[in-house]
Design an enzyme around this catalytic site. Structure first.
Site, PDB file in Angstrom:
ATOM      1  N   CYS A 149      12.635 -40.065  79.038  1.00 10.19           N
ATOM      2  CA  CYS A 149      12.095 -40.711  80.536  1.00 10.19           C
ATOM      3  C   CYS A 149      10.587 -40.956  80.580  1.00 10.19           C
ATOM      4  O   CYS A 149      10.328 -41.660  81.213  1.00 10.19           O
ATOM      5  CB  CYS A 149      13.067 -39.932  81.545  1.00 10.19           C
TER       6      CYS A 149
ATOM      7  N   HIS B 274      19.960 -41.104  82.283  1.00  7.65           N
ATOM      8  CA  HIS B 274      19.114 -40.211  83.220  1.00  7.65           C
ATOM      9  C   HIS B 274      18.679 -41.207  84.309  1.00  7.65           C
ATOM     10  O   HIS B 274      18.546 -42.513  84.091  1.00  7.65           O
ATOM     11  CB  HIS B 274      18.103 -39.807  82.290  1.00  7.65           C
TER      12      HIS B 274
ATOM     13  N   CYS C 287      12.343 -35.877  81.007  1.00 10.67           N
ATOM     14  CA  CYS C 287      12.379 -35.341  79.477  1.00 10.67           C
ATOM     15  C   CYS C 287      11.466 -36.364  78.670  1.00 10.67           C
ATOM     16  O   CYS C 287      10.805 -37.440  79.233  1.00 10.67           O
ATOM     17  CB  CYS C 287      13.845 -35.592  79.075  1.00 10.67           C
TER      18      CYS C 287
ATOM     19  N   GLU D 160      15.871 -41.292  85.702  1.00 11.57           N
ATOM     20  CA  GLU D 160      14.442 -41.570  85.526  1.00 11.57           C
ATOM     21  C   GLU D 160      14.423 -42.757  84.697  1.00 11.57           C
ATOM     22  O   GLU D 160      13.574 -43.782  84.984  1.00 11.57           O
ATOM     23  CB  GLU D 160      13.352 -40.504  85.012  1.00 11.57           C
TER      24      GLU D 160
END
Length: 168
Positions: free
Chosen positions: A93, A60, A90, A62
């Site tokens: 993250c 991800h 999420c 992030e």
């Protein structure tokens, strides 16, 4: 949670995060992008989702920015940073963001919105509970969603799951 209107510079950073999400979608990845900005407003790093092309569900943007900042910035610098992102972090993250000691987050669409959009497409729920950032890192300054980007992001997520990747 910050409620003041975003500045023009902040909106440009959100726009760039959404552009990175579009790049991810064009590459066959999930449409998420993020921009790490220092306390003076300078872009330090950008990242986009790589979960499908890398074959790793933890890729991800992030999380990438949190790792990068933790390895390269002093704690005081990290605390002054802002992460502008296309979608609300999420739980994985958000935790990485919190552990890295990064500052504020500004997101274009919320996890609740994404959950609703995917449900409308008849897709199964995420294997990870969709907690808000503040449920994971309660003291963090968070701002979002940014309604100006809602329909554009909704379309990207729909296109990903319906195979319509020639857009945007």
């Amino acid at each position: 949670m910050t409620t003041a209107p975003l500045t023009d510079a902040e909106l440009r950073h959100v726009e760039r995060a959404v552009e990175l999400a579009e790049e991810a979608l064009r590459a066959g990845d999930e449409p998420f992008g993020s921009v790490l900005v220092d306390g003076e407003g300078q872009v330090l790093r950008e990242a986009r989702n790589l979960v499908r092309t890398a074959g790793d569900r933890t890729q991800h943007p992030e999380f990438e920015l949190a790792r990068w900042a933790a390895a390269r910035l002093e704690p005081e610098e990290r605390a002054r940073c802002v992460v502008f992102t296309s979608g609300e972090h999420c739980p994985m993250c958000a935790a990485a963001h919190g552990w890295a000691g990064l500052g504020r987050i500004v997101y274009a669409h919320s996890g609740a919105e994404l959950t609703q959009w995917l449900g409308e497409l008849g897709l199964p729920p995420s294997p990870v509970r969709p907690l808000s950032i503040q449920e994971v890192v309660p003291a963090l300054d968070v701002q979002g969603p940014v309604p100006a980007f809602t329909e554009r992001l909704r379309t990207m997520h729909r296109d990903l799951h319906t195979g319509n990747r020639h857009r945007p």
